[in-house]
Write a protein that holds these residues in place. Structure first.
Motif, PDB file in Angstrom:
ATOM      1  N   ARG A  17      -6.431  -5.818  -8.816  1.00 60.86           N
ATOM      2  CA  ARG A  17      -7.835  -6.214  -8.920  1.00 60.86           C
ATOM      3  C   ARG A  17      -8.600  -5.246  -9.806  1.00 60.86           C
ATOM      4  NH1 ARG A  17      -8.985  -7.479  -2.512  1.00 60.86           N
ATOM      5  NH2 ARG A  17      -7.551  -9.246  -2.318  1.00 60.86           N
TER       6      ARG A  17
ATOM      7  N   VAL B 235     -10.718  -4.849   5.805  1.00 60.63           N
ATOM      8  CA  VAL B 235     -10.835  -5.007   4.353  1.00 60.63           C
ATOM      9  C   VAL B 235      -9.586  -5.659   3.772  1.00 60.63           C
ATOM     10  CG1 VAL B 235     -11.254  -3.811   2.165  1.00 60.63           C
ATOM     11  CG2 VAL B 235     -12.275  -2.926   4.272  1.00 60.63           C
ATOM     12  N   ASP B 236      -9.788  -6.673   2.956  1.00 58.46           N
ATOM     13  CA  ASP B 236      -8.687  -7.338   2.259  1.00 58.46           C
ATOM     14  C   ASP B 236      -8.361  -6.559   0.998  1.00 58.46           C
ATOM     15  OD1 ASP B 236      -6.919  -9.089   0.988  1.00 58.46           O
ATOM     16  OD2 ASP B 236      -8.546 -10.330   0.187  1.00 58.46           O
ATOM     17  N   ILE B 237      -7.137  -6.056   0.916  1.00 53.25           N
ATOM     18  CA  ILE B 237      -6.713  -5.340  -0.288  1.00 53.25           C
ATOM     19  C   ILE B 237      -5.529  -6.042  -0.965  1.00 53.25           C
ATOM     20  CG2 ILE B 237      -7.594  -3.091   0.459  1.00 53.25           C
ATOM     21  CD1 ILE B 237      -4.722  -2.351   1.266  1.00 53.25           C
TER      22      ILE B 237
ATOM     23  N   SER C 283      -2.706  -6.979   0.406  1.00 51.42           N
ATOM     24  CA  SER C 283      -1.397  -6.672   0.990  1.00 51.42           C
ATOM     25  C   SER C 283      -1.104  -7.650   2.122  1.00 51.42           C
ATOM     26  CB  SER C 283      -1.377  -5.229   1.514  1.00 51.42           C
ATOM     27  OG  SER C 283      -2.382  -5.038   2.487  1.00 51.42           O
TER      28      SER C 283
ATOM     29  N   LEU D 166      -8.109   3.079   4.949  1.00 52.32           N
ATOM     30  CA  LEU D 166      -8.807   3.411   3.705  1.00 52.32           C
ATOM     31  C   LEU D 166      -9.849   4.506   3.935  1.00 52.32           C
ATOM     32  CD1 LEU D 166      -9.598  -0.205   2.401  1.00 52.32           C
ATOM     33  CD2 LEU D 166      -7.566   1.169   1.910  1.00 52.32           C
TER      34      LEU D 166
ATOM     35  N   GLY E 273     -11.140  -3.497  -2.725  1.00 50.37           N
ATOM     36  CA  GLY E 273     -11.030  -4.359  -1.555  1.00 50.37           C
ATOM     37  C   GLY E 273     -12.292  -5.152  -1.299  1.00 50.37           C
TER      38      GLY E 273
ATOM     39  N   VAL F 209      -7.693   1.410  -4.609  1.00 47.77           N
ATOM     40  CA  VAL F 209      -7.657  -0.048  -4.500  1.00 47.77           C
ATOM     41  C   VAL F 209      -9.072  -0.612  -4.543  1.00 47.77           C
ATOM     42  CG1 VAL F 209      -5.504  -0.103  -3.176  1.00 47.77           C
ATOM     43  CG2 VAL F 209      -7.688   0.055  -1.970  1.00 47.77           C
TER      44      VAL F 209
ATOM     45  N   ASN G  21      -3.976  -2.522  -6.762  1.00 41.19           N
ATOM     46  CA  ASN G  21      -3.608  -3.695  -5.965  1.00 41.19           C
ATOM     47  C   ASN G  21      -3.857  -5.002  -6.705  1.00 41.19           C
ATOM     48  OD1 ASN G  21      -6.388  -3.122  -5.802  1.00 41.19           O
ATOM     49  ND2 ASN G  21      -6.617  -4.246  -3.898  1.00 41.19           N
TER      50      ASN G  21
ATOM     51  N   SER H 264      -4.473  -6.802   6.428  1.00 45.58           N
ATOM     52  CA  SER H 264      -5.760  -6.239   6.037  1.00 45.58           C
ATOM     53  C   SER H 264      -5.793  -4.762   6.403  1.00 45.58           C
ATOM     54  CB  SER H 264      -6.907  -6.989   6.726  1.00 45.58           C
ATOM     55  OG  SER H 264      -6.765  -6.924   8.137  1.00 45.58           O
TER      56      SER H 264
ATOM     57  N   PRO I 118       0.812  -1.219   0.000  1.00 45.87           N
ATOM     58  CA  PRO I 118       0.000   0.000   0.000  1.00 45.87           C
ATOM     59  C   PRO I 118       0.845   1.268   0.000  1.00 45.87           C
ATOM     60  CG  PRO I 118      -0.807  -1.565   1.629  1.00 45.87           C
ATOM     61  CD  PRO I 118       0.519  -2.079   1.159  1.00 45.87           C
TER      62      PRO I 118
END
Length: 231
Positions: A189, A84-86, A88, A131, A72, A70, A187, A91, A64
């Motif tokens: 996605r 939140v899963d991003i 990395s 975030l 997430g 991103v 990230n 979390s 990050p």
């Protein structure tokens, strides 16, 4: 042209609103304070107006960096916040008030598995990333927030940066064939939404085919690929 750079090298990054991406930090060492230093090997990149600088490498895991967008996925609720899963190592934390118009009595009702388009507001190697789902200057959503429906595609970090380049051919080419919505995070996605599942599959396959870590297909190759699909 891209410039290869090694860890510890000084970077000539200067701008009134300078923003540093992955692989770059501002040195705090005595005698070098204020200098921009690389923390990993790779290609030195910058935006057209020189305001954003970063190191492009073949890293698989997202690191990050402040102000990066991103995509997430909500993992759990923690009090008034969300985890939140991003993609990395750790979390990220999303405050329940980090949305346009949010208040203690008016908060988004996010569920586990909800997909979000957010901005990294805080990133430090010794802290969990944070975030926000609004523009820091206007406090308006500006496209950030929950992404309802759609489909999530995973790709390389380099592919995401290519898709965010307004001069890259892929999304405009696909958009000329059928209606679509897309949100690209740095990230690895990409969230896509179409009215026809066949179009969703086509976009997913094209992203995988163009990805430098995959087929590395060019524009003529993508057009040929689309010609083989039932669209």
């Amino acid at each position: 042209m891209s410039e290869l750079i090694l860890p510890g090298e000084q970077v000539p990054a200067q701008h009134v609103n300078l923003k540093l991406g992955p692989g770059l930090i501002q040195s705090s060492n005595v005698g070098r304070e204020g200098f921009i230093i690389s923390t990993k090997a790779g290609e030195l990149k910058h935006s057209a107006n020189n305001s954003r600088w970063w190191i492009e490498s073949n890293a698989r895991r997202y690191v990050p960096a402040p102000q990066e967008s991103v995509v997430g996925v909500v993992l759990a609720r923690s009090g008034e916040n969300w985890r939140v899963d991003i993609g990395s190592a750790h979390s990220a934390n999303l405050d329940g008030l980090a949305f346009e118009g949010a208040s203690k009595r008016n908060r988004p009702n996010l569920k586990v598995g909800s997909v979000l388009y957010a901005r990294v507001s805080l990133a430090h190697k010794d802290m969990e990333p944070e975030l926000e789902c609004f523009d820091a200057q206007t406090h308006k959503a500006e496209g950030f927030g929950e992404l309802k429906g759609g489909f999530l595609v995973k790709c390389s970090l380099k592919m995401c940066r290519l898709l965010l380049d307004p001069h890259h051919f892929l999304l405009p080419l696909l958009g000329s064939r059928f209606p679509l919505e897309a949100a690209t995070g740095l990230n690895g996605r990409v969230w896509i939404s179409t009215k026809d599942v066949r179009h969703t599959i086509a976009i997913s396959r094209c992203i995988e085919a163009v990805d430098p870590d995959g087929g590395g297909l060019d524009e003529p190759g993508v057009k040929k690929l689309l010609g083989t699909m039932d669209l």
